[in-house]
Design a protein around this motif. Sequence first.
Motif, PDB file in Angstrom:
ATOM      1  N   GLU A  76      41.637  26.588   1.254  1.00 43.38           N
ATOM      2  CA  GLU A  76      40.436  26.742   2.075  1.00 43.38           C
ATOM      3  C   GLU A  76      40.603  27.908   3.048  1.00 43.38           C
ATOM      4  O   GLU A  76      39.680  28.695   3.255  1.00 43.38           O
ATOM      5  CB  GLU A  76      40.177  25.438   2.844  1.00 43.38           C
ATOM      6  N   ILE A  77      41.784  28.029   3.624  1.00 40.65           N
ATOM      7  CA  ILE A  77      42.061  29.133   4.550  1.00 40.65           C
ATOM      8  C   ILE A  77      42.041  30.464   3.804  1.00 40.65           C
ATOM      9  O   ILE A  77      41.497  31.461   4.296  1.00 40.65           O
ATOM     10  CB  ILE A  77      43.422  28.910   5.248  1.00 40.65           C
ATOM     11  N   ASP A  78      42.628  30.491   2.617  1.00 44.13           N
ATOM     12  CA  ASP A  78      42.728  31.730   1.847  1.00 44.13           C
ATOM     13  C   ASP A  78      41.387  32.223   1.308  1.00 44.13           C
ATOM     14  O   ASP A  78      41.277  33.382   0.927  1.00 44.13           O
ATOM     15  CB  ASP A  78      43.698  31.547   0.674  1.00 44.13           C
ATOM     16  N   LEU A  79      40.392  31.360   1.263  1.00 40.86           N
ATOM     17  CA  LEU A  79      39.097  31.762   0.713  1.00 40.86           C
ATOM     18  C   LEU A  79      38.383  32.793   1.579  1.00 40.86           C
ATOM     19  O   LEU A  79      37.609  33.592   1.076  1.00 40.86           O
ATOM     20  CB  LEU A  79      38.190  30.540   0.553  1.00 40.86           C
ATOM     21  N   ARG A  80      38.622  32.763   2.886  1.00 38.89           N
ATOM     22  CA  ARG A  80      37.916  33.660   3.795  1.00 38.89           C
ATOM     23  C   ARG A  80      38.857  34.734   4.319  1.00 38.89           C
ATOM     24  O   ARG A  80      39.971  34.434   4.734  1.00 38.89           O
ATOM     25  CB  ARG A  80      37.356  32.877   4.970  1.00 38.89           C
ATOM     26  N   PRO A  81      38.380  35.976   4.359  1.00 39.93           N
ATOM     27  CA  PRO A  81      39.201  37.026   4.950  1.00 39.93           C
ATOM     28  C   PRO A  81      39.437  36.746   6.438  1.00 39.93           C
ATOM     29  O   PRO A  81      38.623  36.104   7.109  1.00 39.93           O
ATOM     30  CB  PRO A  81      38.371  38.297   4.771  1.00 39.93           C
ATOM     31  N   ARG A  82      40.542  37.237   6.956  1.00 39.86           N
ATOM     32  CA  ARG A  82      40.911  36.993   8.356  1.00 39.86           C
ATOM     33  C   ARG A  82      39.832  37.496   9.315  1.00 39.86           C
ATOM     34  O   ARG A  82      39.519  36.844  10.307  1.00 39.86           O
ATOM     35  CB  ARG A  82      42.251  37.680   8.650  1.00 39.86           C
ATOM     36  N   ASN A  83      39.243  38.667   9.032  1.00 41.40           N
ATOM     37  CA  ASN A  83      38.226  39.187   9.950  1.00 41.40           C
ATOM     38  C   ASN A  83      36.978  38.300   9.977  1.00 41.40           C
ATOM     39  O   ASN A  83      36.303  38.199  11.001  1.00 41.40           O
ATOM     40  CB  ASN A  83      37.870  40.637   9.625  1.00 41.40           C
ATOM     41  N   THR A  84      36.687  37.612   8.879  1.00 38.54           N
ATOM     42  CA  THR A  84      35.559  36.679   8.872  1.00 38.54           C
ATOM     43  C   THR A  84      35.866  35.473   9.752  1.00 38.54           C
ATOM     44  O   THR A  84      35.027  35.043  10.547  1.00 38.54           O
ATOM     45  CB  THR A  84      35.253  36.221   7.434  1.00 38.54           C
ATOM     46  N   VAL A  85      37.078  34.942   9.632  1.00 41.01           N
ATOM     47  CA  VAL A  85      37.484  33.811  10.461  1.00 41.01           C
ATOM     48  C   VAL A  85      37.447  34.204  11.932  1.00 41.01           C
ATOM     49  O   VAL A  85      36.956  33.454  12.778  1.00 41.01           O
ATOM     50  CB  VAL A  85      38.891  33.317  10.045  1.00 41.01           C
ATOM     51  N   ASP A  86      37.948  35.408  12.251  1.00 40.13           N
ATOM     52  CA  ASP A  86      37.926  35.888  13.633  1.00 40.13           C
ATOM     53  C   ASP A  86      36.486  36.049  14.126  1.00 40.13           C
ATOM     54  O   ASP A  86      36.169  35.732  15.275  1.00 40.13           O
ATOM     55  CB  ASP A  86      38.674  37.208  13.763  1.00 40.13           C
TER      56      ASP A  86
END
Length: 126
Positions: A76-86
């Motif tokens: 689930e974490i790997d599905l979204r790029p880090r900049n999207t999560v930020d």
Amino acid sequence: MERPRPRRLGHRHQAPLQRPPPRLGHPPEGRRITTEPQRLPVPAPGPGEPAPAGTEFTDDVLAKLAELEERSAQHEIDLRPRNTVDGYAADWKQWTQFCALLDLPVTAITPGSLTAFVEWLWMQPG
């Protein structure tokens, strides 16, 4: 001016013929409608909660299930790029600030509160 002749069906450069979609309210051909009631799945227990009765597992199975849960969470974490999560975190921080200014719970999401939020964002420096 002469009209072009239509291609023959089944021409080798033509896409294969497809069946038309089923009509609404009718089952697809070869299938029948059953009237059996649907049963909802039993919700999975949360972390640390006991499994429902009849689902006791051995320690080996529990360890495997725990590993699968960890893999699922990482997936689930790997599905979204880090900049999207930020970006989501920054958006949430702004929403919580806005709600605190108006003394609203963060779950007070209505068309009016969202419009006011967007107007508030436009007024923010930067």
